[in-house]
Design a protein around this motif. Sequence first.
Motif, PDB file in Angstrom:
ATOM      1  N   SER A  61       0.832  -1.206   0.000  1.00  0.00           N
ATOM      2  CA  SER A  61       0.000   0.000   0.000  1.00  0.00           C
ATOM      3  C   SER A  61       0.865   1.254   0.000  1.00  0.00           C
ATOM      4  O   SER A  61       0.523   2.239  -0.657  1.00  0.00           O
ATOM      5  N   GLU A  62       1.985   1.216   0.696  1.00  0.00           N
ATOM      6  CA  GLU A  62       2.905   2.355   0.695  1.00  0.00           C
ATOM      7  C   GLU A  62       3.519   2.549  -0.692  1.00  0.00           C
ATOM      8  O   GLU A  62       3.605   3.680  -1.183  1.00  0.00           O
ATOM      9  N   LEU A  63       3.944   1.462  -1.315  1.00  0.00           N
ATOM     10  CA  LEU A  63       4.558   1.556  -2.640  1.00  0.00           C
ATOM     11  C   LEU A  63       3.583   2.076  -3.694  1.00  0.00           C
ATOM     12  O   LEU A  63       3.953   2.850  -4.580  1.00  0.00           O
ATOM     13  N   LEU A  64       2.323   1.648  -3.588  1.00  0.00           N
ATOM     14  CA  LEU A  64       1.312   2.058  -4.568  1.00  0.00           C
ATOM     15  C   LEU A  64       0.615   3.356  -4.172  1.00  0.00           C
ATOM     16  O   LEU A  64      -0.222   3.867  -4.917  1.00  0.00           O
ATOM     17  N   LYS A  65       0.951   3.844  -2.961  1.00  0.00           N
ATOM     18  CA  LYS A  65       0.362   5.087  -2.439  1.00  0.00           C
ATOM     19  C   LYS A  65      -1.174   5.006  -2.379  1.00  0.00           C
ATOM     20  O   LYS A  65      -1.875   5.905  -2.845  1.00  0.00           O
ATOM     21  N   ILE A  66      -1.642   3.900  -1.814  1.00  0.00           N
ATOM     22  CA  ILE A  66      -3.077   3.713  -1.625  1.00  0.00           C
ATOM     23  C   ILE A  66      -3.332   3.212  -0.208  1.00  0.00           C
ATOM     24  O   ILE A  66      -2.426   2.726   0.462  1.00  0.00           O
ATOM     25  N   ASP A  67      -4.564   3.331   0.233  1.00  0.00           N
ATOM     26  CA  ASP A  67      -4.953   2.831   1.539  1.00  0.00           C
ATOM     27  C   ASP A  67      -4.932   1.305   1.505  1.00  0.00           C
ATOM     28  O   ASP A  67      -5.358   0.704   0.515  1.00  0.00           O
ATOM     29  N   ILE A  68      -4.471   0.697   2.565  1.00  0.00           N
ATOM     30  CA  ILE A  68      -4.390  -0.760   2.619  1.00  0.00           C
ATOM     31  C   ILE A  68      -5.764  -1.400   2.388  1.00  0.00           C
ATOM     32  O   ILE A  68      -5.868  -2.474   1.796  1.00  0.00           O
ATOM     33  N   ALA A  69      -6.827  -0.739   2.805  1.00  0.00           N
ATOM     34  CA  ALA A  69      -8.178  -1.268   2.612  1.00  0.00           C
ATOM     35  C   ALA A  69      -8.517  -1.410   1.132  1.00  0.00           C
ATOM     36  O   ALA A  69      -9.328  -2.263   0.756  1.00  0.00           O
ATOM     37  N   ASP A  70      -7.880  -0.602   0.287  1.00  0.00           N
ATOM     38  CA  ASP A  70      -8.123  -0.678  -1.153  1.00  0.00           C
ATOM     39  C   ASP A  70      -7.518  -1.926  -1.788  1.00  0.00           C
ATOM     40  O   ASP A  70      -7.785  -2.223  -2.946  1.00  0.00           O
ATOM     41  N   LEU A  71      -6.711  -2.653  -1.026  1.00  0.00           N
ATOM     42  CA  LEU A  71      -6.120  -3.896  -1.523  1.00  0.00           C
ATOM     43  C   LEU A  71      -6.974  -5.117  -1.186  1.00  0.00           C
ATOM     44  O   LEU A  71      -6.698  -6.208  -1.664  1.00  0.00           O
ATOM     45  N   LEU A  72      -8.000  -4.918  -0.383  1.00  0.00           N
ATOM     46  CA  LEU A  72      -8.809  -6.039   0.086  1.00  0.00           C
ATOM     47  C   LEU A  72     -10.191  -6.018  -0.538  1.00  0.00           C
ATOM     48  O   LEU A  72     -10.758  -4.961  -0.780  1.00  0.00           O
ATOM     49  N   VAL A  73     -10.737  -7.207  -0.752  1.00  0.00           N
ATOM     50  CA  VAL A  73     -12.102  -7.351  -1.246  1.00  0.00           C
ATOM     51  C   VAL A  73     -13.015  -7.414  -0.038  1.00  0.00           C
ATOM     52  O   VAL A  73     -12.784  -8.196   0.887  1.00  0.00           O
ATOM     53  N   ARG A  74     -14.012  -6.577  -0.040  1.00  0.00           N
ATOM     54  CA  ARG A  74     -14.961  -6.565   1.076  1.00  0.00           C
ATOM     55  C   ARG A  74     -16.022  -7.648   0.848  1.00  0.00           C
ATOM     56  O   ARG A  74     -16.601  -7.733  -0.213  1.00  0.00           O
ATOM     57  N   HIS A  75     -16.221  -8.469   1.867  1.00  0.00           N
ATOM     58  CA  HIS A  75     -17.218  -9.532   1.802  1.00  0.00           C
ATOM     59  C   HIS A  75     -18.380  -9.165   2.705  1.00  0.00           C
ATOM     60  O   HIS A  75     -18.187  -8.727   3.830  1.00  0.00           O
ATOM     61  N   ARG A  76     -19.570  -9.371   2.197  1.00  0.00           N
ATOM     62  CA  ARG A  76     -20.762  -9.115   3.007  1.00  0.00           C
ATOM     63  C   ARG A  76     -21.396 -10.445   3.381  1.00  0.00           C
ATOM     64  O   ARG A  76     -21.450 -11.352   2.577  1.00  0.00           O
ATOM     65  N   ARG A  77     -21.870 -10.519   4.588  1.00  0.00           N
ATOM     66  CA  ARG A  77     -22.518 -11.746   5.057  1.00  0.00           C
ATOM     67  C   ARG A  77     -23.976 -11.514   5.256  1.00  0.00           C
ATOM     68  O   ARG A  77     -24.471 -10.517   5.472  1.00  0.00           O
TER      69      ARG A  77
END
Length: 67
Positions: A51-67
């Motif tokens: 996330s630091e290298l890509l200059k994005i929030d770490i949350a933007d690297l994860l897929v959000r799952h809904r239950r």
Amino acid sequence: METINRLKAALADAGKTNKWLAEQLGKDPVTVSKWCTNTTQPDLYTLTRISELLKIDIADLLVRHRR
């Protein structure tokens, strides 16, 4: 196989390649490829570094799952 991360999309958005990321992290390109296909997952420390290298929030690297 369940999609957990969106690393491939984040790299594309940043105009970067798997090879570039592997070089930045000192990892084997095969390892990064496995992360991009969700075959395996990077650890939390590595996700933070990505996330630091890509200059994005770490949350933007994860897929959000809904239950």
